[in-house]
Design a protein around this motif. Structure first.
Motif, PDB file in Angstrom:
ATOM      1  N   TYR A 124       0.870  -1.271   0.046  1.00 45.29           N
ATOM      2  CA  TYR A 124      -0.047   0.149  -0.126  1.00 45.29           C
ATOM      3  C   TYR A 124       0.824   1.223   0.093  1.00 45.29           C
ATOM      4  O   TYR A 124       2.123   1.082   0.442  1.00 45.29           O
ATOM      5  CB  TYR A 124      -0.874  -0.021   1.234  1.00 45.29           C
ATOM      6  CG  TYR A 124      -1.731  -1.181   1.323  1.00 45.29           C
ATOM      7  CD1 TYR A 124      -2.576  -1.534   0.195  1.00 45.29           C
ATOM      8  CD2 TYR A 124      -1.897  -1.890   2.528  1.00 45.29           C
ATOM      9  CE1 TYR A 124      -3.266  -2.712   0.097  1.00 45.29           C
ATOM     10  CE2 TYR A 124      -2.747  -3.123   2.582  1.00 45.29           C
ATOM     11  CZ  TYR A 124      -3.276  -3.556   1.235  1.00 45.29           C
ATOM     12  OH  TYR A 124      -4.140  -4.654   1.053  1.00 45.29           O
ATOM     13  N   ARG A 146      -6.309   3.022   3.633  1.00 48.04           N
ATOM     14  CA  ARG A 146      -4.894   2.315   3.166  1.00 48.04           C
ATOM     15  C   ARG A 146      -3.815   3.295   3.639  1.00 48.04           C
ATOM     16  O   ARG A 146      -2.991   3.370   2.755  1.00 48.04           O
ATOM     17  CB  ARG A 146      -4.928   1.956   1.840  1.00 48.04           C
ATOM     18  CG  ARG A 146      -6.203   1.182   1.401  1.00 48.04           C
ATOM     19  CD  ARG A 146      -6.011  -0.495   1.773  1.00 48.04           C
ATOM     20  NE  ARG A 146      -6.985  -1.179   1.346  1.00 48.04           N
ATOM     21  CZ  ARG A 146      -7.283  -2.513   1.701  1.00 48.04           C
ATOM     22  NH1 ARG A 146      -6.575  -2.744   2.784  1.00 48.04           N
ATOM     23  NH2 ARG A 146      -8.068  -3.197   1.126  1.00 48.04           N
ATOM     24  N   THR A 177     -10.842   0.005   7.500  1.00 48.92           N
ATOM     25  CA  THR A 177     -11.076  -1.604   7.546  1.00 48.92           C
ATOM     26  C   THR A 177     -10.431  -2.218   8.816  1.00 48.92           C
ATOM     27  O   THR A 177     -10.998  -3.321   9.155  1.00 48.92           O
ATOM     28  CB  THR A 177     -11.066  -2.384   6.312  1.00 48.92           C
ATOM     29  OG1 THR A 177      -9.689  -2.158   5.916  1.00 48.92           O
ATOM     30  CG2 THR A 177     -11.970  -1.815   5.186  1.00 48.92           C
ATOM     31  N   SER A 178      -9.212  -1.901   8.912  1.00 50.34           N
ATOM     32  CA  SER A 178      -8.613  -2.612  10.094  1.00 50.34           C
ATOM     33  C   SER A 178      -7.721  -1.408  10.535  1.00 50.34           C
ATOM     34  O   SER A 178      -6.810  -0.732   9.754  1.00 50.34           O
ATOM     35  CB  SER A 178      -7.942  -3.732   9.729  1.00 50.34           C
ATOM     36  OG  SER A 178      -6.830  -3.666   8.634  1.00 50.34           O
ATOM     37  N   VAL A 217      -8.751 -13.774  13.486  1.00 58.64           N
ATOM     38  CA  VAL A 217      -8.362 -15.020  13.299  1.00 58.64           C
ATOM     39  C   VAL A 217      -6.889 -15.170  13.046  1.00 58.64           C
ATOM     40  O   VAL A 217      -6.404 -14.219  12.170  1.00 58.64           O
ATOM     41  CB  VAL A 217      -9.112 -15.649  12.117  1.00 58.64           C
ATOM     42  CG1 VAL A 217      -8.856 -17.094  11.650  1.00 58.64           C
ATOM     43  CG2 VAL A 217     -10.532 -15.653  12.515  1.00 58.64           C
ATOM     44  N   ALA A 219      -4.340 -15.836  11.036  1.00 56.32           N
ATOM     45  CA  ALA A 219      -4.077 -16.352   9.768  1.00 56.32           C
ATOM     46  C   ALA A 219      -4.212 -15.200   8.636  1.00 56.32           C
ATOM     47  O   ALA A 219      -4.753 -14.063   9.136  1.00 56.32           O
ATOM     48  CB  ALA A 219      -4.867 -17.476   9.265  1.00 56.32           C
ATOM     49  N   THR A 224      -9.565 -10.231   1.212  1.00 56.35           N
ATOM     50  CA  THR A 224     -10.686  -9.567   2.130  1.00 56.35           C
ATOM     51  C   THR A 224     -10.773  -8.056   1.923  1.00 56.35           C
ATOM     52  O   THR A 224     -12.181  -7.983   2.181  1.00 56.35           O
ATOM     53  CB  THR A 224     -10.184 -10.002   3.686  1.00 56.35           C
ATOM     54  OG1 THR A 224      -8.678  -9.665   3.828  1.00 56.35           O
ATOM     55  CG2 THR A 224     -10.212 -11.478   4.051  1.00 56.35           C
ATOM     56  N   GLY A 225      -9.970  -7.371   1.763  1.00 62.03           N
ATOM     57  CA  GLY A 225     -10.298  -5.996   1.542  1.00 62.03           C
ATOM     58  C   GLY A 225     -11.099  -5.701   0.337  1.00 62.03           C
ATOM     59  O   GLY A 225     -12.065  -4.902   0.446  1.00 62.03           O
ATOM     60  N   ILE A 258     -14.552 -15.796   6.820  1.00 59.31           N
ATOM     61  CA  ILE A 258     -13.498 -16.190   7.174  1.00 59.31           C
ATOM     62  C   ILE A 258     -13.395 -17.337   8.310  1.00 59.31           C
ATOM     63  O   ILE A 258     -12.528 -18.165   8.177  1.00 59.31           O
ATOM     64  CB  ILE A 258     -12.780 -14.712   8.170  1.00 59.31           C
ATOM     65  CG1 ILE A 258     -12.285 -13.721   6.951  1.00 59.31           C
ATOM     66  CG2 ILE A 258     -11.635 -15.149   8.960  1.00 59.31           C
ATOM     67  CD1 ILE A 258     -11.903 -12.706   7.328  1.00 59.31           C
TER      68      ILE A 258
END
Ligand code: ADP
Ligand code: PLP
Length: 303
Positions: A124, A146, A177-178, A217, A219, A224-225, A258
């Motif tokens: 990113y 991002r 998102t995270s 989780v 892993a 996913t994004g 997920i």
């Protein structure tokens, strides 16, 4: 009413990133999806090997010209993800400008990810200033964070500041998102935030800001994004003035996908073994019912 999305993203032969991650859920939720593949790779770049082709800005233009000549360049949404370089992005901006002229209520959903010549998709724009993205941000309605503002987010206040900064640059809806923010529920959770500008009847603006603790989780998932962005498009379409519900539905679908993916991957890998990237491909088709009608497992807190 029919709702048509133009999705300009990666294609992979095997697995789920980019358009492969976005098209199925959007179609399941009733959207018509026209897809332009910005790259066509054998698989995502997290595998040991990958091969394929990259669409140039000129080639993108040719495809768009064809659509335009037939007078079918009418879209309700445009969704873009990973972009290889600036020249591709400039062409995307030109297309968006035209599409917005044709339909002023067109919504542009942007997941700003930039790679290096198609090689490092997951790199990113850490170091690049957001100036690179500014032309896009001007036309953007929904954006995902991002690290593009070039600011590190250490506290909830930082996150709020970043979201407000992004609002000022254009987008009405911003989702981080995270983040690395610590969750009040413990280190098994990751924190996501969102903010939506709302026009009050008297013409002034207010906003709704929300925060979510998402069960982590252990892993690394890929795609996913891209799935998150497609789901946010769909659920904000259903709940245009209710960011809390749109985010809860999005994150709940993510959670179901997920969970199904990690259960399957661990089973395939066998006891005590870490699953491979191939085993960790999202269990998309198997999650159709969850995509259509997600049980809400994550509740958003209004800040
Ligand atoms: P990406 O990994 O594709 O860059 P993010 O890290 O921003 O995207 O994750 C997008 C969403 O995917 C998160 O908001 C979360 O819902 C889900 N997600 C991704 N990785 C995990 C994980 N390891 N555990 C739980 N949820 C995850
Ligand atoms: N497109 C391609 C070709 C990729 O290889 C990747 C990740 O490796 C992505 C897109 C982005 O995936 P994510 O949704 O995890 O950001």
């Amino acid at each position: 009413m029919e709702c048509r999305v133009l999705s300009i993203q990666s294609h992979v032969v095997r697995g789920y990133v980019g358009n492969k991650s976005a098209t199925f859920p959007l179609q399941v939720l009733g959207f018509e999806v026209d897809s332009i593949n910005s790259v066509q790779f054998s698989n995502h770049t997290g595998y040991g090997h990958w091969k394929g082709q990259v669409l140039t800005a000129e080639e993108l233009n040719v495809l768009y010209e064809g659509i335009k000549l037939n007078n079918v360049n009418h879209y309700d949404y445009i969704l873009t993800g990973y972009s290889r370089d600036i020249s591709f992005l400039v062409t995307v901006v030109d297309i968006i400008k035209e599409l917005k002229k044709a339909n002023p209520s067109l919504v542009y959903v942007c997941d700003p990810v930039m790679g290096d010549q198609g090689a490092m998709v997951s790199s990113y724009p850490h170091t690049s200033s957001y100036a690179k993205w500014q032309p896009l941000l001007l036309f953007c309605d929904i954006i995902f964070h991002r690290l593009l503002t070039g600011r590190k987010i250490n506290t909830e206040e930082d996150a709020i500041e970043v979201m407000d900064l992004l609002h000022k640059m254009g987008p009405e809806t911003v989702v981080l998102t995270s983040t690395d923010l610590p969750s009040k529920q413990g280190d098994q959770f990751l924190v996501a935030l969102g903010s939506q500008k709302i026009k009050k009847p008297d013409g002034t603006n207010t906003d709704q800001k929300i925060c979510m603790d998402i069960p982590k989780v252990d892993a690394v998932f890929v795609g996913t994004g891209d799935l998150f962005a497609a789901l946010m498009l769909a659920w904000t379409h259903q709940h245009p003035k209710d960011l809390k519900t749109a985010c809860e539905k999005t994150v709940s679908v993510m959670h179901h996908v997920i969970k199904r993916t990690i259960t399957y991957a661990n089973e395939m890998a066998g006891p005590g073994k870490r699953p491979t990237p191939a085993q960790l491909e999202l269990r998309m088709v198997q999650s159709k019912a969850d995509i259509e009608n997600p049980a809400i497992v994550v509740e958003a807190k209004v800040l």
